[in-house]
Design a protein around this motif. Structure first.
Motif, PDB file in Angstrom:
ATOM      1  N   LEU A 123      -6.943   6.975  -5.013  1.00  0.00           N
ATOM      2  CA  LEU A 123      -6.174   7.204  -6.235  1.00  0.00           C
ATOM      3  C   LEU A 123      -5.563   5.897  -6.735  1.00  0.00           C
ATOM      4  CD1 LEU A 123      -4.907   9.081  -8.339  1.00  0.00           C
ATOM      5  CD2 LEU A 123      -3.036   9.512  -6.717  1.00  0.00           C
ATOM      6  N   ARG A 124      -5.063   5.089  -5.820  1.00  0.00           N
ATOM      7  CA  ARG A 124      -4.440   3.816  -6.184  1.00  0.00           C
ATOM      8  C   ARG A 124      -5.405   2.932  -6.985  1.00  0.00           C
ATOM      9  NH1 ARG A 124      -2.227   0.839  -1.041  1.00  0.00           N
ATOM     10  NH2 ARG A 124      -4.351   0.005  -0.899  1.00  0.00           N
ATOM     11  N   LYS A 125      -6.664   2.938  -6.589  1.00  0.00           N
ATOM     12  CA  LYS A 125      -7.669   2.118  -7.268  1.00  0.00           C
ATOM     13  C   LYS A 125      -7.929   2.583  -8.698  1.00  0.00           C
ATOM     14  CE  LYS A 125     -10.236   0.737  -3.109  1.00  0.00           C
ATOM     15  NZ  LYS A 125     -11.517   0.884  -2.363  1.00  0.00           N
ATOM     16  N   ARG A 126      -7.620   3.852  -8.970  1.00  0.00           N
ATOM     17  CA  ARG A 126      -7.919   4.420 -10.288  1.00  0.00           C
ATOM     18  C   ARG A 126      -6.758   4.320 -11.266  1.00  0.00           C
ATOM     19  NH1 ARG A 126     -10.200  10.340  -9.562  1.00  0.00           N
ATOM     20  NH2 ARG A 126     -10.667   9.998 -11.783  1.00  0.00           N
ATOM     21  N   LEU A 127      -5.601   3.901 -10.787  1.00  0.00           N
ATOM     22  CA  LEU A 127      -4.433   3.856 -11.670  1.00  0.00           C
ATOM     23  C   LEU A 127      -4.556   2.706 -12.658  1.00  0.00           C
ATOM     24  CD1 LEU A 127      -1.503   4.556  -9.187  1.00  0.00           C
ATOM     25  CD2 LEU A 127      -2.649   6.173 -10.726  1.00  0.00           C
ATOM     26  N   PRO A 128      -4.119   2.923 -13.894  1.00  0.00           N
ATOM     27  CA  PRO A 128      -4.175   1.824 -14.872  1.00  0.00           C
ATOM     28  C   PRO A 128      -3.220   0.698 -14.492  1.00  0.00           C
ATOM     29  CG  PRO A 128      -3.069   3.757 -15.795  1.00  0.00           C
ATOM     30  CD  PRO A 128      -3.636   4.175 -14.482  1.00  0.00           C
ATOM     31  N   GLU A 129      -3.494  -0.464 -15.012  1.00  0.00           N
ATOM     32  CA  GLU A 129      -2.674  -1.644 -14.733  1.00  0.00           C
ATOM     33  C   GLU A 129      -1.212  -1.358 -15.073  1.00  0.00           C
ATOM     34  OE1 GLU A 129      -2.263  -5.448 -13.239  1.00  0.00           O
ATOM     35  OE2 GLU A 129      -4.144  -4.313 -13.451  1.00  0.00           O
ATOM     36  N   GLY A 130      -0.331  -1.723 -14.143  1.00  0.00           N
ATOM     37  CA  GLY A 130       1.097  -1.557 -14.367  1.00  0.00           C
ATOM     38  C   GLY A 130       1.679  -0.253 -13.876  1.00  0.00           C
ATOM     39  N   VAL A 131       0.846   0.703 -13.483  1.00  0.00           N
ATOM     40  CA  VAL A 131       1.327   1.977 -12.946  1.00  0.00           C
ATOM     41  C   VAL A 131       1.314   1.887 -11.423  1.00  0.00           C
ATOM     42  CG1 VAL A 131       0.905   4.460 -12.754  1.00  0.00           C
ATOM     43  CG2 VAL A 131       0.562   3.294 -14.940  1.00  0.00           C
ATOM     44  N   ARG A 132       2.444   2.156 -10.812  1.00  0.00           N
ATOM     45  CA  ARG A 132       2.600   1.978  -9.372  1.00  0.00           C
ATOM     46  C   ARG A 132       2.170   3.225  -8.593  1.00  0.00           C
ATOM     47  NH1 ARG A 132       6.058  -2.367  -8.228  1.00  0.00           N
ATOM     48  NH2 ARG A 132       7.116  -3.221 -10.065  1.00  0.00           N
ATOM     49  N   LEU A 133       1.683   2.991  -7.405  1.00  0.00           N
ATOM     50  CA  LEU A 133       1.495   4.063  -6.431  1.00  0.00           C
ATOM     51  C   LEU A 133       2.625   3.927  -5.424  1.00  0.00           C
ATOM     52  CD1 LEU A 133       0.523   5.503  -3.753  1.00  0.00           C
ATOM     53  CD2 LEU A 133      -0.710   6.317  -5.750  1.00  0.00           C
ATOM     54  N   TYR A 134       3.518   4.924  -5.398  1.00  0.00           N
ATOM     55  CA  TYR A 134       4.597   4.948  -4.411  1.00  0.00           C
ATOM     56  C   TYR A 134       4.133   5.796  -3.238  1.00  0.00           C
ATOM     57  CZ  TYR A 134       7.854   3.199  -7.983  1.00  0.00           C
ATOM     58  OH  TYR A 134       8.497   2.440  -8.937  1.00  0.00           O
ATOM     59  N   THR A 135       3.929   5.157  -2.101  1.00  0.00           N
ATOM     60  CA  THR A 135       3.478   5.953  -0.972  1.00  0.00           C
ATOM     61  C   THR A 135       4.581   6.866  -0.467  1.00  0.00           C
ATOM     62  OG1 THR A 135       2.391   5.939   1.172  1.00  0.00           O
ATOM     63  CG2 THR A 135       4.050   4.231   0.824  1.00  0.00           C
ATOM     64  N   GLY A 136       4.198   8.116  -0.248  1.00  0.00           N
ATOM     65  CA  GLY A 136       5.050   9.065   0.441  1.00  0.00           C
ATOM     66  C   GLY A 136       4.402   9.480   1.740  1.00  0.00           C
ATOM     67  N   ASP A 137       3.473   8.638   2.239  1.00  0.00           N
ATOM     68  CA  ASP A 137       2.714   8.937   3.453  1.00  0.00           C
ATOM     69  C   ASP A 137       3.499   8.461   4.665  1.00  0.00           C
ATOM     70  OD1 ASP A 137       0.935   9.041   5.610  1.00  0.00           O
ATOM     71  OD2 ASP A 137      -0.807   8.640   4.342  1.00  0.00           O
ATOM     72  N   ASP A 138       4.204   9.383   5.296  1.00  0.00           N
ATOM     73  CA  ASP A 138       5.062   9.029   6.425  1.00  0.00           C
ATOM     74  C   ASP A 138       4.280   8.844   7.714  1.00  0.00           C
ATOM     75  OD1 ASP A 138       7.918   9.510   5.167  1.00  0.00           O
ATOM     76  OD2 ASP A 138       6.671  11.192   4.550  1.00  0.00           O
ATOM     77  N   PHE A 139       2.955   8.917   7.652  1.00  0.00           N
ATOM     78  CA  PHE A 139       2.097   8.645   8.808  1.00  0.00           C
ATOM     79  C   PHE A 139       1.478   7.253   8.750  1.00  0.00           C
ATOM     80  CE2 PHE A 139       0.683  13.253  10.050  1.00  0.00           C
ATOM     81  CZ  PHE A 139       1.993  13.554  10.368  1.00  0.00           C
ATOM     82  N   ASN A 140       1.189   6.761   7.537  1.00  0.00           N
ATOM     83  CA  ASN A 140       0.361   5.557   7.382  1.00  0.00           C
ATOM     84  C   ASN A 140       1.007   4.491   6.500  1.00  0.00           C
ATOM     85  OD1 ASN A 140      -2.117   6.747   8.732  1.00  0.00           O
ATOM     86  ND2 ASN A 140      -1.877   8.198   7.045  1.00  0.00           N
ATOM     87  N   TYR A 141       2.337   4.515   6.382  1.00  0.00           N
ATOM     88  CA  TYR A 141       3.022   3.626   5.446  1.00  0.00           C
ATOM     89  C   TYR A 141       2.832   2.135   5.705  1.00  0.00           C
ATOM     90  CZ  TYR A 141       6.430   4.256   9.217  1.00  0.00           C
ATOM     91  OH  TYR A 141       7.029   4.341  10.449  1.00  0.00           O
ATOM     92  N   PRO A 142       2.762   1.647   6.972  1.00  0.00           N
ATOM     93  CA  PRO A 142       2.645   0.192   7.117  1.00  0.00           C
ATOM     94  C   PRO A 142       1.395  -0.375   6.451  1.00  0.00           C
ATOM     95  CG  PRO A 142       3.345   1.178   9.187  1.00  0.00           C
ATOM     96  CD  PRO A 142       2.939   2.303   8.287  1.00  0.00           C
TER      97      PRO A 142
END
Length: 384
Positions: A237-256
């Motif tokens: 999904l992150r790769k598909r976001l338009p320039e300037g739109v952030r992906l805020y991870t809420g993945d509490d398993f894989n955040y690092p």
């Protein structure tokens, strides 16, 4: 001095010796390479009736004190989110006061607040009623000057019959907002009532709906928080976001790995686990700012088993682990939660959480943590 206590393990007791080194305390400036929000919990008033179904009664001094702690570490606060027990004990009147009080103390630009529909009574509602509920909460966010997070809505999930219904609601809300919002995609492991959100049981189809929504409202979307506990889906999904739109991870398993990124794109953070590991998160983000990737990994690596423990199934009870560690670390006087949710995890589960918190260095005062957990174990009939 070696600290030890007897902890439940496989149906019996083992003597456990604490061996972790607490992450050094201190104040931090906000990270410059990533935006980092900690989703904060609420502290219940121990003198009030916070039994299941009762109106939420908040200990405001300690609830706000915990937020000051997060701000002192350079973290921003994601307020009134699911970590604060939205839909699991925190009612709308208490939510409004929480948002007002927290926003009044927040450093400029360091708070975002959950905007949902949970003032609606249980049951099925028309889409217009869902929109009106969202608008009421959006107005509060704008009144207090906080960035809105358009939370995933149980009422919308129940009312929508297709992706078009989601588009109708979100297109309207985005047109109403005076500033860019953070969208919110919470997986069903966090809330089973959100199964099929965005109008499809397929995550890939749902992602198509989200990307189309964002592409057609780019100026009104700061980013999207994704809590699916699936790193591959988040990266796609992150790769598909338009320039300037952030992906805020809420993945509490894989955040690092998601925050570090792949050299081309990275995720910012909006995480419940950051409330539990706040000193480690602050130190790791500083290392990332300084280009010290080995140090970044060394700090975060031992926190991952702890996060996976706290957010283990049933994941929606993770709030109990957040409050448990806040109590062990002296941020609140008792281990109580609104709605009586402190009973959401067993003593063996909390014992494993204690061990992993020690190993991760996030028991900031091991002596206090040991004393407090011994008291809780004693109440449970365990001679620690």
């Amino acid at each position: 001095m070696t600290l030890s206590l007897r902890l439940p393990l496989n149906g019996s007791l083992e003597t456990y010796q604490l061996a972790g080194t607490p992450i050094a305390a201190g104040n931090y400036n906000p990270a410059t390479s990533r935006l980092a929000f900690a989703a904060a919990h609420v502290v219940s008033d121990p003198l009030a009736d916070n039994s299941p179904g009762a109106p939420a009664a908040i200990d405001w001094d300690h609830t706000l004190g915990f937020r000051r702690h997060l701000w002192s570490l350079g973290l921003s606060v994601a307020e009134a989110m699911d970590t604060a027990q939205r839909g699991m004990g925190l009612d709308w009147p208490a939510t409004q006061e929480l948002i007002r009080r927290s926003a009044a103390e927040a450093p400029a630009g360091r708070i975002a607040v959950g905007v949902g529909t949970d003032q609606l009574p249980a049951g099925t509602h028309a889409l217009d009623a869902v929109i009106a509920a969202y608008e009421e909460q959006l107005a509060l966010a704008e009144e207090v000057g906080a960035q809105p997070i358009l939370m995933a809505s149980r009422a919308l999930c129940a009312a929508a019959n297709s992706p078009d219904d989601y588009r109708k609601v979100y297109d309207h809300l985005l047109s109403q907002s005076s500033r860019p919002v953070i969208l919110h995609w919470l997986g069903s492991m966090f809330d089973p009532a959100l199964d099929g959100y965005w109008g499809s049981d397929s995550l890939d189809t749902a992602a198509d709906v989200v990307v189309d929504l964002i592409n057609e409202n780019v100026s009104k979307v700061d980013g999207i928080k994704v809590s699916l506990l699936d790193a591959a889906k988040e990266v796609a999904l992150r790769k598909r976001l338009p320039e300037g739109v952030r992906l805020y991870t809420g993945d509490d398993f894989n955040y690092p790995e998601l925050i570090r990124g792949d050299g081309e794109r990275y995720s910012d953070a909006l995480l419940g686990i950051f409330a539990a590991i706040a000193p480690a998160a602050a130190a790791a983000l500083k290392a990332l700012d300084d280009g010290e990737l080995v140090k970044y990994e060394e700090i975060f690596a031992p926190t991952v088993p702890l996060a996976r423990q706290i957010f283990s199934a049933p994941t929606y009870y993770y709030k109990t682990g957040i409050a448990f560690l806040a109590w062990l670390n002296g941020h609140q006087p008792g281990f109580g939660m609104v709605g009586g949710l402190q009973t959401g995890r067993s003593l063996p589960h909390l014992a494993d959480t204690f061990r992993l918190a020690d190993a991760a260095g996030v028991l900031t005062s091991p002596e206090l943590a040991t004393t407090r957990f011994k008291q809780l174990l004693a109440v449970g009939g365990i001679d620690a």
